[in-house]
Write a protein that holds these residues in place. Structure first.
Motif, PDB file in Angstrom:
ATOM      1  N   GLU A   1       0.828  -1.207   0.000  1.00 32.89           N
ATOM      2  CA  GLU A   1       0.000   0.000   0.000  1.00 32.89           C
ATOM      3  C   GLU A   1       0.867   1.263   0.000  1.00 32.89           C
ATOM      4  OE1 GLU A   1      -2.916   0.269  -0.739  1.00 32.89           O
ATOM      5  OE2 GLU A   1      -3.667   2.182   0.011  1.00 32.89           O
ATOM      6  N   MET A   2       1.954   1.241   0.766  1.00 31.60           N
ATOM      7  CA  MET A   2       2.846   2.405   0.750  1.00 31.60           C
ATOM      8  C   MET A   2       3.433   2.593  -0.649  1.00 31.60           C
ATOM      9  SD  MET A   2       4.986   2.531   4.310  1.00 31.60           S
ATOM     10  CE  MET A   2       5.695   0.906   4.212  1.00 31.60           C
ATOM     11  N   LYS A   3       3.844   1.477  -1.252  1.00 33.08           N
ATOM     12  CA  LYS A   3       4.433   1.577  -2.606  1.00 33.08           C
ATOM     13  C   LYS A   3       3.391   2.087  -3.596  1.00 33.08           C
ATOM     14  CE  LYS A   3       8.038  -1.949  -2.452  1.00 33.08           C
ATOM     15  NZ  LYS A   3       8.443  -3.276  -2.867  1.00 33.08           N
ATOM     16  N   ARG A   4       2.150   1.592  -3.461  1.00 31.31           N
ATOM     17  CA  ARG A   4       1.085   1.994  -4.389  1.00 31.31           C
ATOM     18  C   ARG A   4       0.828   3.499  -4.290  1.00 31.31           C
ATOM     19  NH1 ARG A   4      -4.337   3.036  -4.794  1.00 31.31           N
ATOM     20  NH2 ARG A   4      -4.551   3.159  -2.544  1.00 31.31           N
ATOM     21  N   LEU A   5       0.699   3.989  -3.041  1.00 27.29           N
ATOM     22  CA  LEU A   5       0.409   5.418  -2.867  1.00 27.29           C
ATOM     23  C   LEU A   5       1.545   6.287  -3.417  1.00 27.29           C
ATOM     24  CD1 LEU A   5      -1.156   5.420   0.723  1.00 27.29           C
ATOM     25  CD2 LEU A   5      -2.320   6.006  -1.409  1.00 27.29           C
ATOM     26  N   LEU A   6       2.770   5.851  -3.162  1.00 25.35           N
ATOM     27  CA  LEU A   6       3.904   6.660  -3.620  1.00 25.35           C
ATOM     28  C   LEU A   6       4.060   6.574  -5.140  1.00 25.35           C
ATOM     29  CD1 LEU A   6       6.340   5.950  -0.671  1.00 25.35           C
ATOM     30  CD2 LEU A   6       5.144   8.073  -1.164  1.00 25.35           C
ATOM     31  N   LYS A   7       3.686   5.426  -5.699  1.00 28.94           N
ATOM     32  CA  LYS A   7       3.750   5.302  -7.163  1.00 28.94           C
ATOM     33  C   LYS A   7       2.737   6.243  -7.811  1.00 28.94           C
ATOM     34  CE  LYS A   7       4.341   1.840 -10.661  1.00 28.94           C
ATOM     35  NZ  LYS A   7       4.277   0.500 -11.088  1.00 28.94           N
ATOM     36  N   LEU A   8       1.582   6.390  -7.141  1.00 29.41           N
ATOM     37  CA  LEU A   8       0.559   7.283  -7.688  1.00 29.41           C
ATOM     38  C   LEU A   8       1.060   8.729  -7.794  1.00 29.41           C
ATOM     39  CD1 LEU A   8      -2.714   6.011  -5.919  1.00 29.41           C
ATOM     40  CD2 LEU A   8      -2.137   5.821  -8.350  1.00 29.41           C
ATOM     41  N   ILE A   9       2.012   9.101  -6.917  1.00 30.57           N
ATOM     42  CA  ILE A   9       2.539  10.473  -7.045  1.00 30.57           C
ATOM     43  C   ILE A   9       3.876  10.465  -7.802  1.00 30.57           C
ATOM     44  CG2 ILE A   9       1.330  11.351  -5.016  1.00 30.57           C
ATOM     45  CD1 ILE A   9       4.002  11.318  -3.506  1.00 30.57           C
ATOM     46  N   GLY A  10       4.166   9.341  -8.421  1.00 26.34           N
ATOM     47  CA  GLY A  10       5.331   9.285  -9.317  1.00 26.34           C
ATOM     48  C   GLY A  10       6.636   8.896  -8.644  1.00 26.34           C
ATOM     49  N   LEU A  11       6.566   8.239  -7.482  1.00 29.86           N
ATOM     50  CA  LEU A  11       7.799   7.843  -6.790  1.00 29.86           C
ATOM     51  C   LEU A  11       7.886   6.321  -6.659  1.00 29.86           C
ATOM     52  CD1 LEU A  11       7.670  10.423  -3.840  1.00 29.86           C
ATOM     53  CD2 LEU A  11       8.987  10.623  -5.955  1.00 29.86           C
ATOM     54  N   GLU A  12       9.067   5.786  -6.877  1.00 33.69           N
ATOM     55  CA  GLU A  12       9.316   4.352  -6.675  1.00 33.69           C
ATOM     56  C   GLU A  12      10.211   4.244  -5.444  1.00 33.69           C
ATOM     57  OE1 GLU A  12       8.429   1.660  -8.545  1.00 33.69           O
ATOM     58  OE2 GLU A  12       7.593   2.606 -10.341  1.00 33.69           O
ATOM     59  N   VAL A  13       9.833   3.393  -4.481  1.00 33.62           N
ATOM     60  CA  VAL A  13      10.678   3.287  -3.286  1.00 33.62           C
ATOM     61  C   VAL A  13      11.175   1.851  -3.108  1.00 33.62           C
ATOM     62  CG1 VAL A  13       9.653   5.187  -1.974  1.00 33.62           C
ATOM     63  CG2 VAL A  13       8.647   2.905  -1.787  1.00 33.62           C
ATOM     64  N   ARG A  14      12.311   1.779  -2.454  1.00 38.35           N
ATOM     65  CA  ARG A  14      12.842   0.464  -2.070  1.00 38.35           C
ATOM     66  C   ARG A  14      12.707   0.365  -0.552  1.00 38.35           C
ATOM     67  NH1 ARG A  14      18.843  -0.631  -3.814  1.00 38.35           N
ATOM     68  NH2 ARG A  14      17.916  -1.311  -5.776  1.00 38.35           N
ATOM     69  N   ILE A  15      11.932  -0.614  -0.088  1.00 35.76           N
ATOM     70  CA  ILE A  15      11.717  -0.744   1.359  1.00 35.76           C
ATOM     71  C   ILE A  15      12.881  -1.522   1.972  1.00 35.76           C
ATOM     72  CG2 ILE A  15      10.185  -1.683   3.131  1.00 35.76           C
ATOM     73  CD1 ILE A  15       7.843  -0.952   1.389  1.00 35.76           C
TER      74      ILE A  15
END
Ligand code: SF4
Length: 485
Positions: A223-237
């Motif tokens: 869910e964190m990845k999904r929300l951040l992807k929606l604003i154009g960010l890819e994260v590595r947890i």
């Protein structure tokens, strides 16, 4: 070898307290006026071990063996980690064998008297023989620290013998700090000191590290990845399931962000000082207000404010209708919360979404940097809710619950449920609790606890409370000696 980061404990942070109590307003005023002090508990039931949080931070790292240099008992909670690993691998559809392992040196009377370094070296050799890991974490304990086993020296000897492996000593003996979140810092420092060392990799455009604790479900990570992807960010947890190569890339990130105000903040500050990596510390994205705050703070850091506002508006709108339905049942109720600091503060915002008022929050720690977050709760809950700063003191908790008589208790409910109060929790390692969709999942959980309280009612009728009746007439904070302010 010179360490890049020296071991630090959280007890020395400004305004730290692990024993205090009072209304939100009282503690806030003391903190703002610079006269907030830790109190002293003349009796306490327990305190969480620092080592456990170091173990939790590191156990899922790929291709590793963790050797807990301790008597068997210190591995009791850690062994639960292996079950968590299995569950999480299942959730991400990974059917391969577990590639991280836990071993204990099982220190006994003989080693405590004569020293346990030989046992540790033998265990490391066995680990390499059995699993051929890339990384070996050597985790200290109260016993190994008290007898003076030199785990750094053992790691150096082993490193010379096995140059293909990386040996990482972690000085996280249980008594090292009264703040168990120190265990997170020690684990992240050990990764840096022994794996990353003084590496200065090129910055990688678009790489964002999201530092997160072990307690998150895979659903919450997604869910964190999904929300951040929606604003154009890819994260590595990180450091969850990280590979050796991913750990080496930590300094290459453009930005560092975290899952809450407790995890990774010290390490992100170090990365900022050494590599100039900008970072933000916000809160855990549970409940609408907290999710807004978390998303906005990351969006601000990465220049995605406009995108974030669009996502917030859309995601909020998608859940409003169901929230309103649940809220009809919950509006005007009262609740008490017991949880870790980050999750507890977030839980207080989820009950706000459902119109529930906070009576009391048990939080393990209080310090200056949390004052704003507690103050934000006052907008909905008022300034009279009680903050009980207590790391595992259920005798205070049950005394207060009996007096306050909340409609709902959120937290580990072993004793609270015997009062017959509806109980539930938000620490769910398997299901979704984060983000706007998590608000619905948790709302249904609150509703379910209120609708189906028969079990707790039966517990109330057929079991006894853990203390004599006299205790419930006493002041819940009888065993706290408050300092003069
Ligand atoms: S390290 Fe110390 S506090 Fe932690 S479980 Fe072992 S004995 Fe207990």
């Amino acid at each position: 070898m010179a360490k890049e980061i020296l071991d630090k404990i959280r007890d020395t942070r400004p305004g730290f307290a692990d024993a205090q109590a009072g209304t939100a307003e009282t503690l806030r005023n003391q903190a703002r006026q610079g006269c907030f002090k830790n109190a002293h508990r003349t009796f306490q039931q327990g305190i969480q071990c620092v080592q456990l949080n170091s173990v939790n931070t590191l156990y899922s790292i790929q291709d590793s063996v963790m050797i807990i240099h301790a008597p068997y008992g210190c591995s009791a909670c850690a062994s639960r980690g292996i079950i968590n690993l299995d569950v999480k691998k299942h959730h991400i559809g990974d059917t391969s064998d577990i590639s991280s392992h836990l071993m204990s040196t099982a220190l006994g009377e003989k080693e405590v008297i004569l020293g346990g370094e030989k046992r540790l070296e033998d265990t490391a050799r066995q680990a390499i023989d059995r699993y051929h890991p890339k990384i070996l974490f050597i985790v200290s304990s109260c016993a190994s620290a008290i007898i003076g086993d030199d785990i750094d020296a053992v790691a150096e000897r082993l490193q010379a013998e096995f140059p293909e492996q990386v040996f990482v000593p972690v000085h996280c003996e249980g008594f090292k700090s009264r703040n168990h979140a120190t265990g997170y810092d020690l684990a992240l420092s050990a990764i840096h000191n022994y794996i990353i060392k003084d590496a200065k990799p090129e910055k990688k455009k678009g790489l964002i590290n999201l530092f997160a604790t072990h307690s998150l479900s895979m659903k919450d990570q997604e869910e964190m990845k999904r929300l951040l992807k929606l604003i154009g960010l890819e994260v590595r947890i990180l450091p969850y399931f990280a590979t050796y190569e991913e750990l080496l890339e930590i300094p290459a990130a453009e930005y560092n962000v975290s899952v809450c105000q407790i995890f990774g903040d010290e390490y992100m500050e170090f990365l900022h000082q050494k590599y100039g990596t900008p970072y933000t510390v916000s809160c855990m994205p549970i409940g609408i207000k907290s999710t807004d705050f978390w998303l906005r703070s990351i969006a601000k850091l990465c220049g995605k404010e406009k995108e974030a506002e669009e996502v917030i508006a859309k995601e909020r709108a998608a859940v409003q209708e169901e929230i309103a339905v649940i809220r009809k049942k919950t509006e005007g109720l009262t609740a008490c919360i017991t949880a870790g600091t980050g999750r507890g503060l977030a839980a207080a915002t989820i009950i706000e979404d459902y119109g529930i008022k906070l009576l009391c929050i048990h939080t393990p720690y209080y310090e200056e940097s949390y004052v704003d977050a507690f103050e934000r709760l006052e907008e909905h809950h008022g300034s009279e809710y009680i903050i009980n700063v207590a790391d595992m003191q259920p005798f205070e908790q049950i005394n207060l619950l009996k007096k306050l008589k909340p409609d709902l208790f959120i937290g580990m409910a072993n004793w609270a449920s015997r009062l017959g109060i509806p109980t539930t929790h938000i620490l769910d390692g398997k299901r979704p609790t984060f983000g706007y969709r998590g608000v619905l999942y948790l709302g249904r959980k609150l509703e379910d606890a209120l609708d189906n309280n028969n079990f707790n009612r039966k517990l109330k009728d057929y079991t006894e409370l853990p203390f004599r009746d006299e205790w419930y007439d006493e002041d819940a904070f009888k065993y706290i000696e408050f300092p003069e302010v």
